[in-house]
Design a protein around this motif. Sequence first.
Motif, PDB file in Angstrom:
ATOM      1  N   VAL A  24      44.963 -67.789  38.831  1.00 12.54           N
ATOM      2  CA  VAL A  24      44.717 -68.219  40.043  1.00 12.54           C
ATOM      3  C   VAL A  24      43.706 -69.152  39.711  1.00 12.54           C
ATOM      4  O   VAL A  24      42.543 -69.103  39.057  1.00 12.54           O
ATOM      5  CB  VAL A  24      43.649 -66.662  40.257  1.00 12.54           C
ATOM      6  N   ALA A  25      43.811 -70.837  40.465  1.00 17.98           N
ATOM      7  CA  ALA A  25      43.197 -71.365  40.286  1.00 17.98           C
ATOM      8  C   ALA A  25      41.891 -71.004  41.247  1.00 17.98           C
ATOM      9  O   ALA A  25      40.871 -70.821  41.527  1.00 17.98           O
ATOM     10  CB  ALA A  25      43.698 -72.858  41.868  1.00 17.98           C
ATOM     11  N   ASP A  26      40.933 -71.811  39.618  1.00 21.97           N
ATOM     12  CA  ASP A  26      39.634 -71.904  40.071  1.00 21.97           C
ATOM     13  C   ASP A  26      38.712 -70.762  39.795  1.00 21.97           C
ATOM     14  O   ASP A  26      37.528 -70.348  40.746  1.00 21.97           O
ATOM     15  CB  ASP A  26      39.159 -72.760  41.193  1.00 21.97           C
ATOM     16  N   GLU A  47      40.326 -82.315  33.035  1.00 22.14           N
ATOM     17  CA  GLU A  47      40.772 -82.913  31.866  1.00 22.14           C
ATOM     18  C   GLU A  47      41.781 -81.769  30.888  1.00 22.14           C
ATOM     19  O   GLU A  47      42.662 -81.746  30.679  1.00 22.14           O
ATOM     20  CB  GLU A  47      40.155 -83.603  31.217  1.00 22.14           C
ATOM     21  N   GLN A  48      41.296 -80.569  31.422  1.00 22.76           N
ATOM     22  CA  GLN A  48      41.276 -79.568  29.783  1.00 22.76           C
ATOM     23  C   GLN A  48      42.285 -78.810  31.316  1.00 22.76           C
ATOM     24  O   GLN A  48      40.775 -77.957  31.921  1.00 22.76           O
ATOM     25  CB  GLN A  48      40.705 -79.098  29.321  1.00 22.76           C
ATOM     26  N   ALA A  49      43.028 -78.162  31.702  1.00 25.65           N
ATOM     27  CA  ALA A  49      43.333 -76.801  32.545  1.00 25.65           C
ATOM     28  C   ALA A  49      43.239 -75.761  32.637  1.00 25.65           C
ATOM     29  O   ALA A  49      42.855 -74.920  33.463  1.00 25.65           O
ATOM     30  CB  ALA A  49      44.419 -77.321  33.770  1.00 25.65           C
ATOM     31  N   LEU A  50      42.962 -75.683  31.284  1.00 26.05           N
ATOM     32  CA  LEU A  50      43.277 -73.765  31.283  1.00 26.05           C
ATOM     33  C   LEU A  50      42.224 -73.332  29.914  1.00 26.05           C
ATOM     34  O   LEU A  50      42.302 -74.416  28.719  1.00 26.05           O
ATOM     35  CB  LEU A  50      44.638 -73.941  30.609  1.00 26.05           C
ATOM     36  N   TYR A  51      41.503 -72.211  30.062  1.00 26.76           N
ATOM     37  CA  TYR A  51      40.572 -72.236  28.943  1.00 26.76           C
ATOM     38  C   TYR A  51      40.641 -70.578  28.690  1.00 26.76           C
ATOM     39  O   TYR A  51      40.509 -69.743  30.034  1.00 26.76           O
ATOM     40  CB  TYR A  51      39.054 -72.228  29.466  1.00 26.76           C
ATOM     41  N   ALA A  52      40.805 -69.875  27.480  1.00 26.61           N
ATOM     42  CA  ALA A  52      40.540 -68.861  26.905  1.00 26.61           C
ATOM     43  C   ALA A  52      39.666 -68.205  26.073  1.00 26.61           C
ATOM     44  O   ALA A  52      39.244 -68.632  25.723  1.00 26.61           O
ATOM     45  CB  ALA A  52      41.746 -68.063  26.003  1.00 26.61           C
ATOM     46  N   LEU A  53      38.901 -67.311  26.968  1.00 28.11           N
ATOM     47  CA  LEU A  53      37.785 -66.839  26.735  1.00 28.11           C
ATOM     48  C   LEU A  53      37.544 -65.076  26.327  1.00 28.11           C
ATOM     49  O   LEU A  53      38.327 -64.660  27.321  1.00 28.11           O
ATOM     50  CB  LEU A  53      36.306 -67.047  27.266  1.00 28.11           C
ATOM     51  N   ASP A  54      37.058 -64.461  25.225  1.00 21.01           N
ATOM     52  CA  ASP A  54      36.788 -62.472  25.047  1.00 21.01           C
ATOM     53  C   ASP A  54      36.045 -62.050  26.765  1.00 21.01           C
ATOM     54  O   ASP A  54      35.662 -62.618  27.446  1.00 21.01           O
ATOM     55  CB  ASP A  54      36.048 -61.758  24.427  1.00 21.01           C
ATOM     56  N   ASN A  55      36.645 -61.054  27.253  1.00 16.62           N
ATOM     57  CA  ASN A  55      36.792 -60.638  28.708  1.00 16.62           C
ATOM     58  C   ASN A  55      35.350 -59.801  27.836  1.00 16.62           C
ATOM     59  O   ASN A  55      34.550 -59.478  29.567  1.00 16.62           O
ATOM     60  CB  ASN A  55      37.763 -60.394  29.376  1.00 16.62           C
ATOM     61  N   ARG A  56      34.422 -59.364  27.128  1.00 15.97           N
ATOM     62  CA  ARG A  56      33.046 -58.513  26.964  1.00 15.97           C
ATOM     63  C   ARG A  56      32.370 -59.524  26.906  1.00 15.97           C
ATOM     64  O   ARG A  56      32.300 -60.257  25.590  1.00 15.97           O
ATOM     65  CB  ARG A  56      34.189 -57.673  25.799  1.00 15.97           C
TER      66      ARG A  56
END
Length: 120
Positions: A24-26, A47-56
């Motif tokens: 889902v955008a933004d 510039e970097q469109a996708l990020y992945a972080l811990d959900n906790r």
Amino acid sequence: MNLSNTAVAHQPNWQTVCQARDLVADSGVVVWHEGAQVALFYLPGQEQALYALDNRDPRSGANIIGRGLVGSVQGQLVVAAPLYKQHFSLHSGHCLEDAAQRLRVWPVRINGEAVELAVA
């Protein structure tokens, strides 16, 4: 020494966690990866469109980071935790307000139609 074997040994293995159409955008979506909930943030036009972080959320212990608001603080892209509003860098996972708090960050990419996370 065989350099091609050395280069291959350091390349991550990638696991598909969802499809690009699921993003889902933004905003954030949450996936399951290696026994953890991971929040994916898709920011088209960056510039970097996708990020992945811990959900906790480290402060509350609740799995809610994927519901946080994305924005910019002091020139850094961040997600604001929904309960206590602390800001976490999308690039590094560190908390701007409390250096003791940090979210794990995963290498992530879009490969064709698949969203992939690096396997540890």
